[in-house]
Design a protein around this motif. Structure first.
Motif, PDB file in Angstrom:
ATOM      1  N   PRO A  86       2.129  -0.228  -0.235  1.00 24.17           N
ATOM      2  CA  PRO A  86       0.799  -0.823  -0.138  1.00 24.17           C
ATOM      3  C   PRO A  86       0.357  -1.102   1.300  1.00 24.17           C
ATOM      4  CG  PRO A  86       2.371  -2.478  -0.822  1.00 24.17           C
ATOM      5  CD  PRO A  86       3.098  -1.158  -0.801  1.00 24.17           C
ATOM      6  N   ASP A  87       1.312  -1.127   2.234  1.00 20.72           N
ATOM      7  CA  ASP A  87       0.943  -1.374   3.625  1.00 20.72           C
ATOM      8  C   ASP A  87       0.164  -0.214   4.223  1.00 20.72           C
ATOM      9  OD1 ASP A  87       2.137  -3.877   3.563  1.00 20.72           O
ATOM     10  OD2 ASP A  87       4.053  -3.119   4.301  1.00 20.72           O
ATOM     11  N   ASP A  88       0.452   1.020   3.769  1.00 21.45           N
ATOM     12  CA  ASP A  88      -0.305   2.165   4.273  1.00 21.45           C
ATOM     13  C   ASP A  88      -1.075   2.890   3.159  1.00 21.45           C
ATOM     14  OD1 ASP A  88       1.683   3.607   2.933  1.00 21.45           O
ATOM     15  OD2 ASP A  88       2.630   4.336   4.765  1.00 21.45           O
ATOM     16  N   ASP A  89      -0.976   2.387   1.902  1.00 26.48           N
ATOM     17  CA  ASP A  89      -1.653   2.998   0.743  1.00 26.48           C
ATOM     18  C   ASP A  89      -1.322   4.476   0.603  1.00 26.48           C
ATOM     19  OD1 ASP A  89      -2.930   0.728  -0.295  1.00 26.48           O
ATOM     20  OD2 ASP A  89      -4.594   0.938   1.106  1.00 26.48           O
ATOM     21  N   LEU A  90      -0.084   4.837   0.925  1.00 23.87           N
ATOM     22  CA  LEU A  90       0.367   6.219   0.826  1.00 23.87           C
ATOM     23  C   LEU A  90       1.568   6.323  -0.102  1.00 23.87           C
ATOM     24  CD1 LEU A  90       0.238   7.376   4.571  1.00 23.87           C
ATOM     25  CD2 LEU A  90      -1.405   7.888   2.769  1.00 23.87           C
ATOM     26  N   THR A  91       1.796   7.506  -0.602  1.00 22.09           N
ATOM     27  CA  THR A  91       2.988   7.795  -1.383  1.00 22.09           C
ATOM     28  C   THR A  91       3.919   8.660  -0.530  1.00 22.09           C
ATOM     29  OG1 THR A  91       3.781   8.590  -3.521  1.00 22.09           O
ATOM     30  CG2 THR A  91       1.979   9.807  -2.539  1.00 22.09           C
ATOM     31  N   ASP A 107       5.312  12.575   3.644  1.00 13.80           N
ATOM     32  CA  ASP A 107       4.287  11.580   3.327  1.00 13.80           C
ATOM     33  C   ASP A 107       3.016  12.271   2.868  1.00 13.80           C
ATOM     34  OD1 ASP A 107       5.946   9.517   4.427  1.00 13.80           O
ATOM     35  OD2 ASP A 107       5.338  10.185   6.413  1.00 13.80           O
ATOM     36  N   TYR A 108       2.340  11.661   1.884  1.00 14.76           N
ATOM     37  CA  TYR A 108       1.056  12.187   1.435  1.00 14.76           C
ATOM     38  C   TYR A 108      -0.024  11.569   2.297  1.00 14.76           C
ATOM     39  CZ  TYR A 108      -2.295  14.327  -1.669  1.00 14.76           C
ATOM     40  OH  TYR A 108      -3.286  15.115  -2.181  1.00 14.76           O
ATOM     41  N   GLY A 109      -0.890  12.368   2.872  1.00 10.51           N
ATOM     42  CA  GLY A 109      -1.825  11.906   3.879  1.00 10.51           C
ATOM     43  C   GLY A 109      -3.127  11.312   3.400  1.00 10.51           C
ATOM     44  N   THR A 110      -3.296  11.060   2.100  1.00  8.71           N
ATOM     45  CA  THR A 110      -4.534  10.479   1.581  1.00  8.71           C
ATOM     46  C   THR A 110      -4.245   9.103   1.005  1.00  8.71           C
ATOM     47  OG1 THR A 110      -5.363  12.674   1.014  1.00  8.71           O
ATOM     48  CG2 THR A 110      -6.408  10.808  -0.077  1.00  8.71           C
ATOM     49  N   THR A 111      -5.024   8.104   1.419  1.00  5.82           N
ATOM     50  CA  THR A 111      -4.822   6.766   0.887  1.00  5.82           C
ATOM     51  C   THR A 111      -5.485   6.643  -0.484  1.00  5.82           C
ATOM     52  OG1 THR A 111      -6.800   5.884   1.949  1.00  5.82           O
ATOM     53  CG2 THR A 111      -4.746   5.745   3.191  1.00  5.82           C
ATOM     54  N   PHE A 112      -4.931   5.803  -1.335  1.00  2.00           N
ATOM     55  CA  PHE A 112      -5.457   5.608  -2.681  1.00  2.00           C
ATOM     56  C   PHE A 112      -4.824   4.366  -3.293  1.00  2.00           C
ATOM     57  CE2 PHE A 112      -1.594   7.948  -3.153  1.00  2.00           C
ATOM     58  CZ  PHE A 112      -1.031   7.499  -4.335  1.00  2.00           C
ATOM     59  N   THR A 113      -5.345   3.951  -4.449  1.00  4.31           N
ATOM     60  CA  THR A 113      -4.785   2.854  -5.223  1.00  4.31           C
ATOM     61  C   THR A 113      -4.221   3.440  -6.505  1.00  4.31           C
ATOM     62  OG1 THR A 113      -6.429   1.331  -4.335  1.00  4.31           O
ATOM     63  CG2 THR A 113      -5.283   0.648  -6.343  1.00  4.31           C
ATOM     64  N   PRO A 114      -2.946   3.209  -6.804  1.00  4.12           N
ATOM     65  CA  PRO A 114      -2.339   3.832  -7.985  1.00  4.12           C
ATOM     66  C   PRO A 114      -2.805   3.224  -9.303  1.00  4.12           C
ATOM     67  CG  PRO A 114      -0.762   2.408  -6.889  1.00  4.12           C
ATOM     68  CD  PRO A 114      -1.992   2.424  -6.034  1.00  4.12           C
ATOM     69  N   VAL A 115      -2.762   4.045 -10.352  1.00  5.01           N
ATOM     70  CA  VAL A 115      -3.023   3.590 -11.710  1.00  5.01           C
ATOM     71  C   VAL A 115      -1.936   2.601 -12.115  1.00  5.01           C
ATOM     72  CG1 VAL A 115      -2.841   4.358 -14.128  1.00  5.01           C
ATOM     73  CG2 VAL A 115      -4.248   5.629 -12.528  1.00  5.01           C
ATOM     74  N   SER A 116      -2.316   1.615 -12.913  1.00  3.87           N
ATOM     75  CA  SER A 116      -1.338   0.682 -13.447  1.00  3.87           C
ATOM     76  C   SER A 116      -1.601   0.508 -14.931  1.00  3.87           C
ATOM     77  CB  SER A 116      -1.451  -0.669 -12.741  1.00  3.87           C
ATOM     78  OG  SER A 116      -0.510  -1.567 -13.283  1.00  3.87           O
ATOM     79  N   SER A 117      -0.594   0.751 -15.741  1.00  3.04           N
ATOM     80  CA  SER A 117      -0.748   0.578 -17.182  1.00  3.04           C
ATOM     81  C   SER A 117       0.550   0.046 -17.773  1.00  3.04           C
ATOM     82  CB  SER A 117      -1.115   1.915 -17.836  1.00  3.04           C
ATOM     83  OG  SER A 117       0.016   2.758 -17.869  1.00  3.04           O
ATOM     84  N   ALA A 118       0.499  -0.259 -19.039  1.00  3.23           N
ATOM     85  CA  ALA A 118       1.686  -0.745 -19.747  1.00  3.23           C
ATOM     86  C   ALA A 118       2.437   0.413 -20.394  1.00  3.23           C
ATOM     87  CB  ALA A 118       1.274  -1.777 -20.794  1.00  3.23           C
TER      88      ALA A 118
END
Length: 168
Positions: A86-91, A107-118
């Motif tokens: 989460p510090d760089d929003d990268l995977t 490293d993947y060069g695109t920032t994003f917010t991951p999906v979260s589900s149960a």
């Protein structure tokens, strides 16, 4: 609790020994039946890949990051680590093998917010039972914490190819 939390680091670490290197196979995955996949560690017939789905994309775009340092081979042990930071929003994906014993990170060069589900956490397949794993998994770890494991911690787990169990 395997729900993703975009404020925390999450990821996995596992040893894998492939019996078959020619088929698409899921090692570890998290997906609701028929819905977008939260994330996956798979082998695409050539390379290991770590995919994480972007929460901000209506079509559920998954960012696939391939460890292209070397093609995966049957009959070899690999230690693979994949994580979202989460510090760089990268995977990121890091792999260790007999020929890359120091570990190599991609490293993947695109920032994003991951999906979260149960969704359920699956080992050796994907929810719904497809692309079964033809391999051995050993010492599989999942984490969700404030800090990403350091490169030193990952290398300690690799332990020159001998493995090491947590805690150490």
């Amino acid at each position: 609790d395997s729900d993703n939390d975009s404020t925390k680091s999450f990821g996995w670490m596992t040893w894998v020994y492939l019996n078959n290197d020619s088929d698409f196979q899921y090692l570890i995955s998290k997906q609701s039946g028929g819905g977008p996949m939260d994330w996956e560690l798979s082998m695409n017939g050539t390379y290991f890949q770590w995919g994480v789905t972007d929460n901000g994309n209506a079509s559920g775009e998954k960012f696939d990051l391939r460890w292209t340092t070397e093609a995966a081979s049957a009959g070899e042990w690999y230690m693979m680590v994949g994580w979202y930071d989460p510090d760089d929003d990268l995977t990121h994906i890091r792999g260790y093998s007999a020929t890359n014993s120091g570990g190599v990170t991609v490293d993947y060069g695109t920032t994003f917010t991951p999906v979260s589900s149960a969704s359920s956490l699956e080992m050796g397949s994907v929810n719904g039972g497809a692309h079964y794993l033809d391999a051995r998994l050993d010492a599989a770890y999942w984490w969700k914490q404030d800090e990403t494991p350091s490169t030193t911690e990952m290398t300690d787990f690799y332990n020159s190819g001998n493995g090491k169990q947590y805690p150490f």
